[in-house]
Enzyme design. Structure first.
Site, PDB file in Angstrom:
ATOM      1  N   ASP A   1       0.891  -1.169   0.152  1.00 28.67           N
ATOM      2  CA  ASP A   1      -0.031  -0.063  -0.054  1.00 28.67           C
ATOM      3  C   ASP A   1       0.937   1.146  -0.171  1.00 28.67           C
ATOM      4  OD1 ASP A   1       0.624  -0.455   2.632  1.00 28.67           O
ATOM      5  OD2 ASP A   1      -1.313   0.012   3.280  1.00 28.67           O
TER       6      ASP A   1
ATOM      7  N   SER B   1      -5.675  -4.175  12.883  1.00 26.00           N
ATOM      8  CA  SER B   1      -6.087  -2.767  12.608  1.00 26.00           C
ATOM      9  C   SER B   1      -6.891  -2.212  13.535  1.00 26.00           C
ATOM     10  CB  SER B   1      -6.526  -2.402  11.090  1.00 26.00           C
ATOM     11  OG  SER B   1      -5.505  -2.595  10.456  1.00 26.00           O
TER      12      SER B   1
ATOM     13  N   SER C   1      -6.248  -0.164  15.699  1.00 23.05           N
ATOM     14  CA  SER C   1      -6.012   1.467  15.648  1.00 23.05           C
ATOM     15  C   SER C   1      -6.864   2.116  14.754  1.00 23.05           C
ATOM     16  CB  SER C   1      -4.249   1.627  15.698  1.00 23.05           C
ATOM     17  OG  SER C   1      -4.052   1.341  14.405  1.00 23.05           O
TER      18      SER C   1
ATOM     19  N   ASP D   1      -5.608   0.056   5.920  1.00 29.74           N
ATOM     20  CA  ASP D   1      -6.408  -0.357   6.899  1.00 29.74           C
ATOM     21  C   ASP D   1      -7.604   0.768   7.101  1.00 29.74           C
ATOM     22  OD1 ASP D   1      -4.284  -1.946   7.252  1.00 29.74           O
ATOM     23  OD2 ASP D   1      -3.332  -0.811   8.975  1.00 29.74           O
TER      24      ASP D   1
ATOM     25  N   TYR E   1       8.821  -1.920  10.754  1.00 33.64           N
ATOM     26  CA  TYR E   1       7.867  -1.516   9.639  1.00 33.64           C
ATOM     27  C   TYR E   1       8.549  -0.105   9.061  1.00 33.64           C
ATOM     28  CZ  TYR E   1       3.763  -0.069   7.272  1.00 33.64           C
ATOM     29  OH  TYR E   1       2.704   0.144   6.642  1.00 33.64           O
TER      30      TYR E   1
END
Ligand code: GLA
Length: 377
Positions: free
Chosen positions: A34, A122, A124, A165, A214
């Site tokens: 993404d 996800s 968050s 997300d 990440y």
């Protein structure tokens, strides 16, 4: 099933109010693509995060969590609010909305979630999107809400994530996966056959994305694009990558992204063409590429995927989400999911001594108001 919603109902009691829910997500295929302008194919899950309460005349957002301690107060004019703990998501959403010039309204209420926290589903994004629904004055579209919540995450919460997300949480469609083209931010629902169930199994090994590799992976991908003289790895071709300009690890990171984009298109073709038999090998290739070229899997997650591959009823299995631990996602023949999950968890526990929690879901709808029987006047 909706225990979080039940707890919210109980807390709000007879008072009038509004409740908004936003789902967690599992990505079927298209991992670490993404933020490279690539393709992803996630589903929104039935597990949701809810924000319930009422609008107020005060220029603040007041929230209390039914899951975690501490009350959160965010000033809607200055964006002042907590910078740590779960409250930072509330602060992040308000600040991102102020940055983008949205009108906000006072809100006081409670938060509760069925989305497991820190498992890579996800939680968050679900929290950000549910909060955005509560405080945004007029209804911006699903893409605008997703962009604003991504900004909250990137600028105020420390993860340089892509839009997957948040966009899945706002734009998910029941019984469909969402093919998102992250370059132009367009999306297209792809039907998931009714005979398939999404099974998510948690390795129990967690690291927050902000602390893990990440952001480093993202930087490696950006460096690879720069060396190749392109804006994003979406434009890279396999020939360019193998031509010798890139060294490791950039070469392998770029190779994963290019081959993964192609696997997403093939998975979409398989779902649309009813060729679910093609999904197993595609998921397996994706997992191998994430483990070897992108190096974001762990021995525990590899073990879960390997065990799932030999389990009756499992059609396809791979790691899902950012990696460095977290969950695997499987597509399972409907009716076989309970036995399959138990068998995988038992073998996992026998080898690692760890308990593997699991969840099953059909692809669900994105965020919105919940009809809970009471409305604010
Ligand atoms: C995390 C991020 C997403 C995406 C995935 C990897 O979940 O939040 O934006 O980058 O990792 O595909």
């Amino acid at each position: 099933m909706n225990t979080a919603l039940d707890r919210i109902r109980k807390t709000l009691g007879g008072a009038p109010g509004v409740v908004f829910g936003a789902p967690g997500r599992a990505n079927l295929i298209g991992e670490h693509t993404d933020y490279n302008g690539g393709l992803v194919l996630p589903v929104a899950l039935e597990m949701r995060t809810f924000v319930g309460g009422s609008y107020t005349e005060e220029r603040v957002l007041r929230l209390q969590s039914l899951d975690e301690p501490g009350a959160v107060v965010v000033d809607l004019d200055s964006g002042r609010g907590p910078a740590a703990g779960w409250g930072r998501y509330a602060t992040g959403v308000v600040r991102a909305a102020l940055d983008e010039g949205y009108e906000l309204r006072g809100f006081a209420g409670v938060v509760a979630s069925d989305v497991p926290i820190g498992a890579g589903l996800s939680s968050s994004a679900a929290l950000e999107v549910a909060i955005a629904w509560a405080v945004l004055q007029s209804g911006p579209g699903v893409l605008e809400v997703a962009r604003l919540c991504r900004r909250a995450e990137n600028v105020y919460c420390g993860t340089q994530s892509g839009i997957m997300d948040q966009l899945t949480a706002t734009a998910g469609v029941a019984d469909h996966a969402l093919l998102i083209d992250c370059l132009d931010e367009t999306f297209d629902p792809v039907p998931v056959p009714p005979g398939l169930i999404v099974l998510v199994i948690d390795s129990g090994v967690h690291r927050t994305l902000a602390d893990s590799g990440y952001n480093r992976r993202r930087a490696e991908c950006e460096r690879a694009a720069r060396i190749l003289g392109i804006d994003t790895l979406r434009e890279a071709r396999l020939e360019d990558i193998e031509a010798g300009q890139l060294r490791d690890p950039e070469r392998r990171r770029a190779r994963h992204v290019v081959t993964e984009n192609d696997r997403v298109l093939r998975a979409v073709g398989a779902l649309r063409g009813g060729d679910t038999g093609a999904l197993g090998p595609l998921f397996a290739e994706s997992h191998r590429s994430l483990a070897e070229d992108f190096e974001v899997s762990t021995p525990e997650v590899d073990l879960l995927v390997g065990t799932a591959a030999g389990t009756p009823g499992i059609v396809a299995a791979r790691m899902t989400g950012g990696g460095f631990g977290g969950c695997i996602v499987c597509l399972v023949d409907a009716g076989a999911e309970g036995a399959a999950a138990q068998r995988i968890a038992a073998q996992y526990e026998a080898t690692t001594g760890r308990r593997a929690r699991h969840w099953v879901s059909r692809p669900a709808d994105g965020a919105g108001p919940v009809n809970w029987g009471r409305r604010q006047k």
